[in-house]
Design a protein around this motif. Structure first.
Motif, PDB file in Angstrom:
ATOM      1  N   VAL A 271      -1.656  29.242  41.836  1.00  0.00           N
ATOM      2  CA  VAL A 271      -3.045  29.333  42.276  1.00  0.00           C
ATOM      3  C   VAL A 271      -3.110  29.651  43.770  1.00  0.00           C
ATOM      4  CG1 VAL A 271      -5.215  28.066  42.500  1.00  0.00           C
ATOM      5  CG2 VAL A 271      -3.782  27.740  40.480  1.00  0.00           C
ATOM      6  N   GLY A 272      -2.175  29.100  44.542  1.00  0.00           N
ATOM      7  CA  GLY A 272      -2.165  29.364  45.978  1.00  0.00           C
ATOM      8  C   GLY A 272      -1.972  30.831  46.302  1.00  0.00           C
ATOM      9  N   VAL A 273      -1.092  31.517  45.554  1.00  0.00           N
ATOM     10  CA  VAL A 273      -0.852  32.942  45.788  1.00  0.00           C
ATOM     11  C   VAL A 273      -2.099  33.751  45.445  1.00  0.00           C
ATOM     12  CG1 VAL A 273       0.511  34.949  45.057  1.00  0.00           C
ATOM     13  CG2 VAL A 273       1.629  32.747  45.442  1.00  0.00           C
ATOM     14  N   ILE A 274      -2.754  33.408  44.338  1.00  0.00           N
ATOM     15  CA  ILE A 274      -3.974  34.124  43.940  1.00  0.00           C
ATOM     16  C   ILE A 274      -5.075  33.939  44.980  1.00  0.00           C
ATOM     17  CG2 ILE A 274      -5.783  34.273  42.203  1.00  0.00           C
ATOM     18  CD1 ILE A 274      -3.179  35.418  41.244  1.00  0.00           C
ATOM     19  N   ILE A 275      -5.249  32.703  45.448  1.00  0.00           N
ATOM     20  CA  ILE A 275      -6.282  32.432  46.459  1.00  0.00           C
ATOM     21  C   ILE A 275      -5.977  33.185  47.754  1.00  0.00           C
ATOM     22  CG2 ILE A 275      -7.293  30.641  47.914  1.00  0.00           C
ATOM     23  CD1 ILE A 275      -6.986  28.703  45.585  1.00  0.00           C
ATOM     24  N   GLU A 276      -4.723  33.181  48.159  1.00  0.00           N
ATOM     25  CA  GLU A 276      -4.337  33.894  49.389  1.00  0.00           C
ATOM     26  C   GLU A 276      -4.591  35.389  49.247  1.00  0.00           C
ATOM     27  OE1 GLU A 276      -0.446  34.445  52.334  1.00  0.00           O
ATOM     28  OE2 GLU A 276      -0.237  33.477  50.359  1.00  0.00           O
ATOM     29  N   LEU A 277      -4.239  35.944  48.088  1.00  0.00           N
ATOM     30  CA  LEU A 277      -4.463  37.372  47.851  1.00  0.00           C
ATOM     31  C   LEU A 277      -5.938  37.713  47.909  1.00  0.00           C
ATOM     32  CD1 LEU A 277      -3.495  40.204  46.990  1.00  0.00           C
ATOM     33  CD2 LEU A 277      -3.620  39.417  44.618  1.00  0.00           C
ATOM     34  N   MET A 278      -6.772  36.939  47.210  1.00  0.00           N
ATOM     35  CA  MET A 278      -8.203  37.219  47.179  1.00  0.00           C
ATOM     36  C   MET A 278      -8.845  37.021  48.560  1.00  0.00           C
ATOM     37  SD  MET A 278      -8.817  38.386  44.336  1.00  0.00           S
ATOM     38  CE  MET A 278      -7.955  38.560  42.778  1.00  0.00           C
TER      39      MET A 278
ATOM     40  N   ILE B 278      15.231  29.490  38.217  1.00  0.00           N
ATOM     41  CA  ILE B 278      15.539  28.929  39.530  1.00  0.00           C
ATOM     42  C   ILE B 278      15.778  30.090  40.484  1.00  0.00           C
ATOM     43  CG2 ILE B 278      17.142  27.526  40.861  1.00  0.00           C
ATOM     44  CD1 ILE B 278      17.793  26.002  38.331  1.00  0.00           C
ATOM     45  N   GLY B 279      14.986  30.144  41.546  1.00  0.00           N
ATOM     46  CA  GLY B 279      15.184  31.181  42.552  1.00  0.00           C
ATOM     47  C   GLY B 279      14.446  32.465  42.276  1.00  0.00           C
ATOM     48  N   PHE B 280      13.518  32.457  41.272  1.00  0.00           N
ATOM     49  CA  PHE B 280      12.786  33.683  40.987  1.00  0.00           C
ATOM     50  C   PHE B 280      11.298  33.527  41.213  1.00  0.00           C
ATOM     51  CE2 PHE B 280      15.737  36.745  39.580  1.00  0.00           C
ATOM     52  CZ  PHE B 280      16.810  36.043  39.077  1.00  0.00           C
ATOM     53  N   ASP B 281      10.931  32.642  42.129  1.00  0.00           N
ATOM     54  CA  ASP B 281       9.535  32.557  42.536  1.00  0.00           C
ATOM     55  C   ASP B 281       9.191  33.774  43.375  1.00  0.00           C
ATOM     56  OD1 ASP B 281       9.236  30.175  41.255  1.00  0.00           O
ATOM     57  OD2 ASP B 281       9.790  28.979  43.025  1.00  0.00           O
ATOM     58  N   LEU B 282       7.914  33.934  43.651  1.00  0.00           N
ATOM     59  CA  LEU B 282       7.452  35.073  44.447  1.00  0.00           C
ATOM     60  C   LEU B 282       8.035  34.989  45.856  1.00  0.00           C
ATOM     61  CD1 LEU B 282       5.560  37.558  44.545  1.00  0.00           C
ATOM     62  CD2 LEU B 282       3.822  36.035  45.478  1.00  0.00           C
ATOM     63  N   ASN B 283       8.859  35.958  46.199  1.00  0.00           N
ATOM     64  CA  ASN B 283       9.449  36.014  47.527  1.00  0.00           C
ATOM     65  C   ASN B 283       8.658  36.984  48.383  1.00  0.00           C
ATOM     66  OD1 ASN B 283      11.623  34.279  46.874  1.00  0.00           O
ATOM     67  ND2 ASN B 283      12.658  35.979  45.852  1.00  0.00           N
ATOM     68  N   LYS B 284       8.273  36.563  49.562  1.00  0.00           N
ATOM     69  CA  LYS B 284       7.459  37.402  50.427  1.00  0.00           C
ATOM     70  C   LYS B 284       8.342  38.356  51.233  1.00  0.00           C
ATOM     71  CE  LYS B 284       3.446  34.440  50.854  1.00  0.00           C
ATOM     72  NZ  LYS B 284       2.433  33.881  51.745  1.00  0.00           N
ATOM     73  N   SER B 285       7.968  39.632  51.167  1.00  0.00           N
ATOM     74  CA  SER B 285       8.715  40.647  51.897  1.00  0.00           C
ATOM     75  C   SER B 285       8.399  40.563  53.384  1.00  0.00           C
ATOM     76  CB  SER B 285       8.352  42.041  51.364  1.00  0.00           C
ATOM     77  OG  SER B 285       8.668  42.148  49.999  1.00  0.00           O
ATOM     78  N   ASP B 286       9.252  41.187  54.151  1.00  0.00           N
ATOM     79  CA  ASP B 286       9.046  41.255  55.584  1.00  0.00           C
ATOM     80  C   ASP B 286       7.884  42.198  55.870  1.00  0.00           C
ATOM     81  OD1 ASP B 286       9.172  41.256  58.292  1.00  0.00           O
ATOM     82  OD2 ASP B 286      11.221  42.028  58.439  1.00  0.00           O
ATOM     83  N   GLU B 287       6.893  41.715  56.588  1.00  0.00           N
ATOM     84  CA  GLU B 287       5.712  42.537  56.864  1.00  0.00           C
ATOM     85  C   GLU B 287       6.018  43.720  57.761  1.00  0.00           C
ATOM     86  OE1 GLU B 287       2.861  39.858  58.453  1.00  0.00           O
ATOM     87  OE2 GLU B 287       2.496  38.840  56.545  1.00  0.00           O
ATOM     88  N   GLU B 288       7.200  43.731  58.392  1.00  0.00           N
ATOM     89  CA  GLU B 288       7.588  44.862  59.231  1.00  0.00           C
ATOM     90  C   GLU B 288       7.687  46.138  58.408  1.00  0.00           C
ATOM     91  OE1 GLU B 288       8.154  44.862  62.572  1.00  0.00           O
ATOM     92  OE2 GLU B 288       7.466  42.794  62.641  1.00  0.00           O
TER      93      GLU B 288
END
Length: 494
Positions: free
Chosen positions: A46-53, A252-262
């Motif tokens: 839910v946190g990812v969806i809220i952040e995206l929206m 294990i270890g396959f949650d959403l990983n955030k890419s480098d914004e660069e």
């Protein structure tokens, strides 16, 4: 006059807030519909969806504001005209321009704030939500499985599939090592894979298969008489067949990983006007250097230029290995220093010369075509930066122009509420959006300059706004002959 200012702003604020919220909800729903395939089945929290929206909402404000300004201005003036309040204000000696002065100042303030918001906040929001969408699109459970080989990406499992189509896999074999005391093997003809709702489990929907479970070797067991009941190599096992089953694996270890914004920060949508100017200058310098280097290379590779530069050979081969320098000297020495006429050559030499010229021309044509494609891609990228530059200014201009379209139109139609104003605003906004899309496409294709492409809706709507303002100020209908006579005579009444 203070009462008029407060009254006008209060009358405008309610419809504006309501229409703005409705517009934002509609635009967010449209965004969700576009990216529904990327959002579904990924087990996003839910946190990812809220952040995206949240970040998407910031980026959609420039689209919602013009529609909200247009609709609220029609509703506000429509309500005033419908309740005869506009007539009463005019009867007291106030012109329409004076009545609209508080709202005009408010809208100009909104337009200026919108520019700063679009210049400093929206690029950051675009960077954030583009990064999140990229990460979501890359989080595909199907990528964990490679047909024809065992995949051990998931701890405790070895999975092999024979073939795959979309999210369906065939001839599936799963070796489960999560329990060290049990060796479990699952085989199925086919199955689909997806993430659980909480994103912590990978679920296989399997069809037509078996489950074979085998315990590790047991310790020897003896009877009361001391006779061995079974030896140490005894392995209890069982096999179960099924038509349909769901197999759950812990991820294990396959949650959403955030890419480098660069990776995205230099895109034109993530820059403000000052950064866009710097990027445009940099692109222009690169383009000029590419053209200059290409021209020099073409000249240098021509035999005539090589023969002319033979006297400067020591400088041309400085820093090269001795073998390469010697080869280049031999090649240049082989080039005649005088012009050779084709008629002085033998038939075989003429054929060879013509074939060499054809090969050289074809090679040069291919190089030129590749260079033209490269420069065209360069031009498109450069124009995208210019389009984004003018977009930030054109948005504020569109807000002001749409206000001067909607306000007199509301005074003319004399209808408030969410009935007729919504229909009228929807049609006008459709015209604005079509003009905006057409202008952007024409600018991207090079038909129009980026300036005219982005300012096309404003340029078309300004005359309409002027006509409507003149009609509303003089209590004339849009199709009234007096209005057009007044306009054609430049305000001279006859």
């Amino acid at each position: 006059m203070k009462r008029l200012t407060v009254f006008s702003i209060k009358s405008f604020a309610g419809p504006f807030v309501a229409t703005f919220c409705i517009s934002m909800v509609m635009l967010i729903m449209q965004f969700t519909w576009v990216y529904i395939d990327d959002l579904m089945g990924k087990g996003l929290s839910v946190g990812v969806i809220i952040e995206l929206m949240f970040y998407v909402s910031a980026g959609l404000i420039p689209l919602a504001l013009p529609l909200a300004i247009l609709l609220s201005s029609i509703m506000t003036l429509g309500n005033l005209a419908e309740n005869n309040e506009l007539t009463a204000l005019k009867s007291s000696g106030l012109s329409l321009f004076r009545i609209l002065r508080p709202l005009t100042q408010t809208v100009i303030l909104i337009a200026i704030s919108t520019f700063f918001f679009a210049n400093y906040v929206i690029p950051v929001a675009n960077l954030k939500w583009h990064t999140i969408i990229f990460d979501i699109q890359e989080t595909k459970v199907g990528m964990l499985l490679t047909p024809g080989s065992y995949s051990k990406e998931i701890d405790g499992y070895a999975i092999k599939v024979k073939s795959a189509k979309d999210n369906t896999f065939y001839s599936i074999t799963i070796h489960d090592y999560t329990n060290p005391n049990i060796l479990k093997t699952v085989k199925a003809d086919s199955g689909t894979v997806y993430k659980g709702d909480n994103g912590k489990y990978l679920l296989f929907h399997l069809s037509n298969g078996i489950v074979h479970e085998e315990l590790q070797a047991q310790a020897p067991v003896f009877t009361n008489q001391g006779q061995p009941f079974h030896t140490g190599d005894f392995r209890p096992s069982r096999t179960t067949q099924f038509k349909a089953a769901t197999y759950k694996m812990e991820l294990i270890g396959f949650d959403l990983n955030k890419s480098d914004e660069e990776l995205f920060k230099n895109d034109y949508e993530m820059l403000n006007v000052f950064q866009i100017n710097e990027a445009k200058d940099s692109l222009q310098r690169k383009q000029n250097k590419v053209l200059s280097d290409f021209g020099k290379t073409n000249v240098r590779n021509r035999p005539f230029s090589q023969s002319v530069s033979f006297e400067k050979l020591p400088r041309t081969v400085v820093g090269k290995p001795a073998v390469n320098a010697a080869n280049e000297i031999q090649q240049l020495q082989a080039i005649p220093s005088k012009t050779i006429k084709l008629s002085s050559l033998t038939k075989a030499e003429r054929i060879a010369a013509v074939n060499a010229a054809i090969i050289s021309a074809r090679s040069m044509a291919g190089v030129n075509e590749e260079q033209a494609q490269f420069l065209n891609a360069f031009r498109i990228n450069y124009e995208q930066f210019q389009i984004e530059f003018h977009r930030k200014f054109a948005l504020s201009g569109a807000i002001i122009v749409l206000f001067f379209v909607g306000a007199p139109l509301g005074a003319i139609v004399r209808k408030g509420g969410f009935g007729a104003p919504v229909v009228i605003a929807a049609l006008l906004f459709m015209v604005y959006f079509v003009l905006f899309s057409v202008g952007e496409n024409l600018a991207s294709s090079g038909v129009l300059s980026p300036f005219w492409g982005m300012w096309l809706p404003t340029a078309v709507l300004i005359p309409i706004a002027c006509i409507l303002m003149i009609a509303a100020a003089n209590d004339l209908g849009v199709f009234d002959k007096k209005l057009w006579r007044y306009i054609l005579t430049f305000g001279t009444k006859r």
